[in-house]
Design a protein around this motif. Structure first.
Motif, mmCIF file in Angstrom:
data_model
loop_
_atom_site.group_PDB
_atom_site.id
_atom_site.type_symbol
_atom_site.label_atom_id
_atom_site.label_comp_id
_atom_site.label_asym_id
_atom_site.label_seq_id
_atom_site.Cartn_x
_atom_site.Cartn_y
_atom_site.Cartn_z
ATOM 1 N N VAL A 122 0.819 -1.221 0.000
ATOM 2 C CA VAL A 122 0.000 0.000 0.000
ATOM 3 C C VAL A 122 0.850 1.267 0.000
ATOM 4 C CG1 VAL A 122 -1.862 -1.207 1.184
ATOM 5 C CG2 VAL A 122 -0.173 0.062 2.531
ATOM 6 N N GLY A 123 2.163 1.111 -0.143
ATOM 7 C CA GLY A 123 3.054 2.265 -0.086
ATOM 8 C C GLY A 123 2.672 3.424 -0.986
ATOM 9 N N PRO A 124 2.378 3.179 -2.256
ATOM 10 C CA PRO A 124 2.046 4.299 -3.147
ATOM 11 C C PRO A 124 0.845 5.126 -2.691
ATOM 12 C CG PRO A 124 2.554 2.330 -4.429
ATOM 13 C CD PRO A 124 2.486 1.899 -2.990
ATOM 14 N N TRP A 125 -0.068 4.523 -1.939
ATOM 15 C CA TRP A 125 -1.256 5.239 -1.465
ATOM 16 C C TRP A 125 -0.992 6.078 -0.213
ATOM 17 C CZ3 TRP A 125 -1.676 0.524 -3.888
ATOM 18 C CH2 TRP A 125 -2.517 0.470 -4.995
ATOM 19 N N LEU A 128 4.629 6.434 -0.123
ATOM 20 C CA LEU A 128 5.872 5.669 -0.235
ATOM 21 C C LEU A 128 5.979 5.145 -1.671
ATOM 22 C CD1 LEU A 128 5.602 3.633 3.099
ATOM 23 C CD2 LEU A 128 6.911 5.734 2.707
ATOM 24 N N ARG A 129 6.412 6.004 -2.563
ATOM 25 C CA ARG A 129 6.406 5.646 -3.982
ATOM 26 C C ARG A 129 7.728 5.033 -4.450
ATOM 27 N NH1 ARG A 129 3.506 10.203 -3.148
ATOM 28 N NH2 ARG A 129 1.327 10.176 -3.862
ATOM 29 N N SER A 130 8.815 5.430 -3.851
ATOM 30 C CA SER A 130 10.111 4.921 -4.288
ATOM 31 C C SER A 130 10.566 3.771 -3.400
ATOM 32 C CB SER A 130 11.163 6.026 -4.264
ATOM 33 O OG SER A 130 11.466 6.390 -2.924
ATOM 34 N N ASP A 131 11.516 3.004 -3.911
ATOM 35 C CA ASP A 131 12.068 1.886 -3.147
ATOM 36 C C ASP A 131 12.749 2.384 -1.877
ATOM 37 O OD1 ASP A 131 12.909 -1.039 -2.986
ATOM 38 O OD2 ASP A 131 14.866 -0.058 -3.010
ATOM 39 N N LYS A 132 13.447 3.504 -1.955
ATOM 40 C CA LYS A 132 14.137 4.048 -0.788
ATOM 41 C C LYS A 132 13.136 4.464 0.299
ATOM 42 C CE LYS A 132 18.515 5.671 -2.738
ATOM 43 N NZ LYS A 132 19.426 6.843 -2.897
ATOM 44 N N GLN A 133 12.030 5.038 -0.097
ATOM 45 C CA GLN A 133 11.003 5.429 0.879
ATOM 46 C C GLN A 133 10.416 4.204 1.561
ATOM 47 O OE1 GLN A 133 8.482 7.689 -1.790
ATOM 48 N NE2 GLN A 133 9.167 9.638 -0.916
ATOM 49 N N GLN A 134 10.173 3.163 0.793
ATOM 50 C CA GLN A 134 9.597 1.942 1.346
ATOM 51 C C GLN A 134 10.574 1.249 2.295
ATOM 52 O OE1 GLN A 134 8.589 -0.074 -2.276
ATOM 53 N NE2 GLN A 134 6.856 1.291 -2.723
ATOM 54 N N ARG A 135 11.843 1.274 1.975
ATOM 55 C CA ARG A 135 12.855 0.678 2.856
ATOM 56 C C ARG A 135 12.982 1.478 4.154
ATOM 57 N NH1 ARG A 135 16.030 -3.234 0.510
ATOM 58 N NH2 ARG A 135 15.712 -3.508 -1.733
ATOM 59 N N ILE A 279 2.126 9.782 8.109
ATOM 60 C CA ILE A 279 2.093 9.938 9.567
ATOM 61 C C ILE A 279 1.031 9.026 10.172
ATOM 62 C CG2 ILE A 279 1.476 11.545 11.418
ATOM 63 C CD1 ILE A 279 2.840 13.752 9.767
ATOM 64 N N LEU A 280 -0.160 9.034 9.585
ATOM 65 C CA LEU A 280 -1.243 8.180 10.097
ATOM 66 C C LEU A 280 -0.897 6.706 9.961
ATOM 67 C CD1 LEU A 280 -4.363 10.088 8.718
ATOM 68 C CD2 LEU A 280 -3.454 10.115 11.061
ATOM 69 N N ALA A 281 -0.276 6.334 8.834
ATOM 70 C CA ALA A 281 0.120 4.937 8.644
ATOM 71 C C ALA A 281 1.202 4.529 9.642
ATOM 72 C CB ALA A 281 0.611 4.733 7.211
ATOM 73 N N SER A 282 2.149 5.413 9.916
ATOM 74 C CA SER A 282 3.237 5.112 10.849
ATOM 75 C C SER A 282 2.713 4.916 12.262
ATOM 76 C CB SER A 282 4.272 6.240 10.820
ATOM 77 O OG SER A 282 4.806 6.421 9.528
ATOM 78 N N ILE A 283 1.852 5.832 12.697
ATOM 79 C CA ILE A 283 1.271 5.716 14.031
ATOM 80 C C ILE A 283 0.368 4.489 14.105
ATOM 81 C CG2 ILE A 283 -0.294 6.825 15.684
ATOM 82 C CD1 ILE A 283 0.784 9.532 14.718
ATOM 83 N N GLY A 284 -0.406 4.253 13.057
ATOM 84 C CA GLY A 284 -1.293 3.092 13.047
ATOM 85 C C GLY A 284 -0.537 1.785 13.131
ATOM 86 N N TYR A 285 0.578 1.697 12.416
ATOM 87 C CA TYR A 285 1.349 0.450 12.435
ATOM 88 C C TYR A 285 2.156 0.309 13.716
ATOM 89 C CZ TYR A 285 4.679 -3.179 11.254
ATOM 90 O OH TYR A 285 5.430 -4.326 11.290
#
Length: 365
Positions: A122-125, A128-135, A279-285
């Motif tokens: 779900v990164g692009p949503w 987190l569009r790039s590989d570096k962002q996802q890592r 931010i919401l995804a980070s706190i949620g996870y």
């Protein structure tokens, strides 16, 4: 707060009759428990704020960070580990020492890998569009703050679990320097992350594990456990133990103040435009899904009270700060790392007391 600082620097009156904080938490109502934890967590964050104030007033310069961090990591934290383990009365065999690091490694590795799957799915949503962002998301959201915040809280509320927390953190370190490095580096070393020079698998894995295996805190914990298991602690000179104890008392305040100085630098560098989904995804996870998983595991699997308390403390924590440094070192997406760490840390002001209160009620500790 004052009583805790007195305890840390060795000024507490051991003869004064008082109930342990853990007993007070277990017997208190939810809201009384929540208020006690809020007060204590605020005390810890005030020390972090003191470090931030020192940075803003230029009393603690950025140039001094490296030296003070080296002293903390190579002298003060090993002293804390030696002091707590050598003085622990319950650690007398390998059978009581292997499980905390295994749990620490398992949950940290699983947390990073699950975050990796979420980032890829779900990164692009969520930005987190790039590989570096996802890592960067996988590393930073997957590792909780396992040192400077939970250790003083363990000293205040669950002192009997402090040694288990230290051993648990050995496993977290091993996971961070193996699985974490593999994720953030993409298979490249720090020196070659921006180049195309290949390295053999053997040399790459040796380079990955070496910082964990040879770090002074892990060496100190391993040495202390060996001394206790072999019964050699009775031969450690009292003068040496006193020196170790004095150094240990400085470890947490120094680490918290350094964290405050580093965080305020991060705040100045952070970019927040368009960061709301992340931010919401980070706190949620980090502060919803992971606490539920850790507390459910503790409630259904663990029987030792000390280990339940360790997982309770870890479940309540925001993301660790050090992965931001690793992200920079391996030329990852520092902006993403900063957003995750800062947002979960700020949310932790409320969520740490909430999860500690709910967790203590859930686990009966």
């Amino acid at each position: 707060m004052i009583e805790w600082l007195a305890h840390v620097i060795g000024l507490g009156d051991a003869s004064s009759p008082s109930l342990p904080a853990s007993s007070l938490l277990t017997d208190a109502s939810f809201w009384v428990r929540f208020g006690q934890i809020v007060s204590s967590v605020l005390g810890v964050f005030l020390i972090i704020a003191a470090g931030a104030l020192c940075r803003s007033r230029k009393w603690l310069s950025a140039e001094a960070d490296f030296s003070l961090a080296k002293i903390t990591a190579n002298v003060l934290m090993p002293a804390l580990f030696l002091d707590r383990i050598l003085n622990d009365e319950t650690l007398n065999s390998i059978s009581t020492a292997w499980l905390p690091p295994v749990i620490g490694f398992g949950f940290t590795a699983a947390g990073m890998l699950a975050a990796w799957m979420i980032a890829k799915t779900v990164g692009p949503w969520i930005g987190l569009r790039s590989d570096k962002q996802q890592r960067a998301f996988s590393l930073c959201a997957g590792i909780c703050n396992y040192g400077y915040i939970p250790l003083p809280l363990a000293q205040m509320f669950y002192p009997n679990a402090e040694v288990d927390l230290i051993l648990h953190n050995v496993g977290v370190d091993m996971a961070m320097w193996s699985v974490g490095i593999a994720i953030i580096s993409g298979g490249a070393s720090a020196s070659n992350a921006a180049s195309s020079q290949p390295r053999s698998n053997v040399s790459r894995w040796i380079g990955t594990f070496a910082p964990a295996i040879t770090s002074p805190p892990i060496l100190a914990a391993t040495l202390a456990v060996a001394i206790r298991v072999l019964g050699w602690d009775v031969y450690v000179p009292s003068a040496l133990m006193k020196t170790i104890s004095i150094l240990a008392a400085a470890s947490i305040p120094m680490g918290l103040m350094l964290s405050g100085a580093i965080i305020i630098d991060f705040l100045k560098a952070a970019q927040w435009n368009g960061a709301t989904p992340l931010i919401l995804a980070s706190i949620g996870y980090r502060q919803l899904l992971m606490p539920l998983a850790m507390l459910a595991f503790a409630a259904t699997t663990l029987t030792q009270t000390d280990l339940k308390q360790v997982l309770l403390l870890q479940a309540a924590m925001p993301s660790a700060v050090f992965p931001v440094v690793l992200t920079r070192l391996y030329h990852g997406d520092t902006t993403t790392a900063l957003r995750i760490v800062l947002s979960t840390s700020i949310a932790g002001l409320f969520l740490i007391p909430l999860w500690m209160s709910l967790g203590a009620w859930w686990l009966g500790v």
